[in-house]
Write a protein that holds these residues in place. Sequence first.
Motif, mmCIF file in Angstrom:
data_model
loop_
_atom_site.group_PDB
_atom_site.id
_atom_site.type_symbol
_atom_site.label_atom_id
_atom_site.label_comp_id
_atom_site.label_asym_id
_atom_site.label_seq_id
_atom_site.Cartn_x
_atom_site.Cartn_y
_atom_site.Cartn_z
ATOM 1 N N MET A 147 0.837 -1.199 0.000
ATOM 2 C CA MET A 147 0.000 0.000 0.000
ATOM 3 C C MET A 147 0.871 1.249 0.000
ATOM 4 S SD MET A 147 -3.158 -0.753 2.577
ATOM 5 C CE MET A 147 -2.255 -1.270 4.010
ATOM 6 N N SER A 148 0.313 2.334 -0.495
ATOM 7 C CA SER A 148 1.009 3.615 -0.457
ATOM 8 C C SER A 148 1.072 4.094 0.988
ATOM 9 C CB SER A 148 0.260 4.640 -1.307
ATOM 10 O OG SER A 148 -0.989 4.945 -0.699
ATOM 11 N N LEU A 149 1.960 5.052 1.247
ATOM 12 C CA LEU A 149 2.072 5.608 2.598
ATOM 13 C C LEU A 149 0.743 6.218 3.034
ATOM 14 C CD1 LEU A 149 3.667 6.354 5.111
ATOM 15 C CD2 LEU A 149 4.474 8.384 3.901
ATOM 16 N N ARG A 150 0.070 6.921 2.152
ATOM 17 C CA ARG A 150 -1.220 7.524 2.482
ATOM 18 C C ARG A 150 -2.240 6.462 2.909
ATOM 19 N NH1 ARG A 150 -3.882 12.468 0.231
ATOM 20 N NH2 ARG A 150 -1.795 12.731 -0.562
ATOM 21 N N ILE A 191 2.600 15.686 8.654
ATOM 22 C CA ILE A 191 3.927 15.069 8.569
ATOM 23 C C ILE A 191 4.909 16.003 9.262
ATOM 24 C CG2 ILE A 191 5.779 14.366 7.032
ATOM 25 C CD1 ILE A 191 3.679 13.360 5.124
ATOM 26 N N VAL A 192 5.519 15.494 10.324
ATOM 27 C CA VAL A 192 6.415 16.298 11.146
ATOM 28 C C VAL A 192 7.845 16.236 10.625
ATOM 29 C CG1 VAL A 192 7.348 16.578 13.481
ATOM 30 C CG2 VAL A 192 4.961 15.932 13.165
ATOM 31 N N ARG A 193 8.276 15.053 10.239
ATOM 32 C CA ARG A 193 9.660 14.875 9.819
ATOM 33 C C ARG A 193 9.746 13.697 8.861
ATOM 34 N NH1 ARG A 193 13.510 13.039 14.403
ATOM 35 N NH2 ARG A 193 11.911 14.182 15.512
ATOM 36 N N HIS A 194 10.695 13.747 7.945
ATOM 37 C CA HIS A 194 10.952 12.620 7.049
ATOM 38 C C HIS A 194 12.409 12.634 6.674
ATOM 39 C CE1 HIS A 194 11.242 15.181 3.468
ATOM 40 N NE2 HIS A 194 10.288 15.879 4.040
ATOM 41 N N GLY A 195 12.910 11.515 6.265
ATOM 42 C CA GLY A 195 14.309 11.459 5.861
ATOM 43 C C GLY A 195 14.822 10.044 5.807
ATOM 44 N N ASP A 196 16.150 9.934 5.805
ATOM 45 C CA ASP A 196 16.821 8.639 5.783
ATOM 46 C C ASP A 196 17.587 8.467 7.075
ATOM 47 O OD1 ASP A 196 16.097 7.776 3.183
ATOM 48 O OD2 ASP A 196 17.498 9.233 2.359
ATOM 49 N N ARG A 244 19.745 5.273 9.551
ATOM 50 C CA ARG A 244 20.530 4.056 9.349
ATOM 51 C C ARG A 244 19.641 2.889 8.952
ATOM 52 N NH1 ARG A 244 23.846 4.009 14.748
ATOM 53 N NH2 ARG A 244 21.784 3.297 15.306
ATOM 54 N N SER A 245 18.424 2.875 9.495
ATOM 55 C CA SER A 245 17.514 1.765 9.204
ATOM 56 C C SER A 245 16.736 1.968 7.909
ATOM 57 C CB SER A 245 16.546 1.577 10.364
ATOM 58 O OG SER A 245 15.791 2.746 10.563
ATOM 59 N N GLY A 246 16.919 3.079 7.238
ATOM 60 C CA GLY A 246 16.228 3.320 5.974
ATOM 61 C C GLY A 246 15.358 4.558 6.019
ATOM 62 N N ARG A 247 14.503 4.684 5.060
ATOM 63 C CA ARG A 247 13.635 5.846 4.923
ATOM 64 C C ARG A 247 12.516 5.812 5.959
ATOM 65 N NH1 ARG A 247 13.861 9.484 1.189
ATOM 66 N NH2 ARG A 247 11.978 10.676 0.926
ATOM 67 N N TYR A 248 12.188 6.988 6.540
ATOM 68 C CA TYR A 248 11.133 7.052 7.543
ATOM 69 C C TYR A 248 10.305 8.316 7.383
ATOM 70 C CZ TYR A 248 13.773 10.606 9.997
ATOM 71 O OH TYR A 248 14.437 11.762 10.310
ATOM 72 N N VAL A 249 9.103 8.294 7.952
ATOM 73 C CA VAL A 249 8.222 9.456 8.003
ATOM 74 C C VAL A 249 7.615 9.485 9.401
ATOM 75 C CG1 VAL A 249 6.093 10.483 7.122
ATOM 76 C CG2 VAL A 249 7.693 9.413 5.546
ATOM 77 N N LEU A 250 7.643 10.647 10.048
ATOM 78 C CA LEU A 250 7.033 10.827 11.363
ATOM 79 C C LEU A 250 5.739 11.600 11.161
ATOM 80 C CD1 LEU A 250 7.080 10.651 14.453
ATOM 81 C CD2 LEU A 250 8.423 12.752 14.460
ATOM 82 N N VAL A 251 4.624 10.991 11.565
ATOM 83 C CA VAL A 251 3.304 11.572 11.385
ATOM 84 C C VAL A 251 2.758 11.967 12.751
ATOM 85 C CG1 VAL A 251 0.949 11.079 10.639
ATOM 86 C CG2 VAL A 251 2.870 10.208 9.333
ATOM 87 N N SER A 252 2.177 13.157 12.819
ATOM 88 C CA SER A 252 1.593 13.658 14.063
ATOM 89 C C SER A 252 0.092 13.810 13.878
ATOM 90 C CB SER A 252 2.220 15.009 14.402
ATOM 91 O OG SER A 252 1.546 15.603 15.475
ATOM 92 N N LEU A 253 -0.676 13.427 14.895
ATOM 93 C CA LEU A 253 -2.116 13.599 14.833
ATOM 94 C C LEU A 253 -2.628 14.106 16.173
ATOM 95 C CD1 LEU A 253 -3.656 10.277 15.574
ATOM 96 C CD2 LEU A 253 -1.620 10.196 14.182
ATOM 97 N N SER A 254 -3.610 14.985 16.103
ATOM 98 C CA SER A 254 -4.208 15.556 17.306
ATOM 99 C C SER A 254 -5.551 14.883 17.550
ATOM 100 C CB SER A 254 -4.425 17.055 17.134
ATOM 101 O OG SER A 254 -3.204 17.692 16.938
ATOM 102 N N ARG A 255 -5.684 14.321 18.708
ATOM 103 C CA ARG A 255 -6.953 13.726 19.127
ATOM 104 C C ARG A 255 -7.278 14.277 20.497
ATOM 105 N NH1 ARG A 255 -6.758 7.451 17.235
ATOM 106 N NH2 ARG A 255 -6.872 7.921 15.040
ATOM 107 N N SER A 256 -8.410 14.915 20.600
ATOM 108 C CA SER A 256 -8.836 15.578 21.848
ATOM 109 C C SER A 256 -7.729 16.489 22.342
ATOM 110 C CB SER A 256 -9.235 14.596 22.926
ATOM 111 O OG SER A 256 -9.230 13.281 22.561
ATOM 112 N N ALA A 257 -7.290 16.268 23.560
ATOM 113 C CA ALA A 257 -6.285 17.147 24.159
ATOM 114 C C ALA A 257 -4.873 16.596 24.012
ATOM 115 C CB ALA A 257 -6.602 17.348 25.632
ATOM 116 N N THR A 258 -4.736 15.429 23.405
ATOM 117 C CA THR A 258 -3.410 14.808 23.314
ATOM 118 C C THR A 258 -2.880 14.836 21.888
ATOM 119 O OG1 THR A 258 -4.321 12.609 22.924
ATOM 120 C CG2 THR A 258 -3.942 13.231 25.216
ATOM 121 N N MET A 259 -1.568 14.856 21.781
ATOM 122 C CA MET A 259 -0.884 14.798 20.491
ATOM 123 C C MET A 259 -0.208 13.435 20.420
ATOM 124 S SD MET A 259 0.443 16.535 17.722
ATOM 125 C CE MET A 259 0.426 18.233 18.142
ATOM 126 N N GLN A 260 -0.413 12.723 19.330
ATOM 127 C CA GLN A 260 0.202 11.413 19.144
ATOM 128 C C GLN A 260 1.071 11.449 17.899
ATOM 129 O OE1 GLN A 260 -3.363 9.087 18.829
ATOM 130 N NE2 GLN A 260 -3.404 8.651 21.018
#
Length: 84
Positions: free
Chosen positions: A6-9, A26-31, A33-49
């Motif tokens: 599947m696509s990242l989306r 999308i907070v951060r992305h890059g390469d 040592r373990s390979g390519r990564y994307v850090l995704v942030s989501l807001s739910r109620s009062a917490t950030m995940q």
Amino acid sequence: MTEGRMSLRAVIDKWVGRTATNPIRIVRHGDARSGRYVLVSLSRSATMQTIFFFRHDNGSWNVFPPETQRPAMTHLQYGLHGMR
């Protein structure tokens, strides 16, 4: 896309279910040592995940990093010539 990949989306939608009231950023992305990564942030109620997604060698995106390539040795690589 290849069967089972599947696509990242699509993977993000599968994990968090994007809606108008559940924005994803999308907070951060890059390469790394373990390979390519994307850090995704989501807001739910009062917490950030946040969730990391890692790209694997077969092109799939997962929440676990790919296996690291370990060095390997074989005695057949150089053969027995030159040994006396």
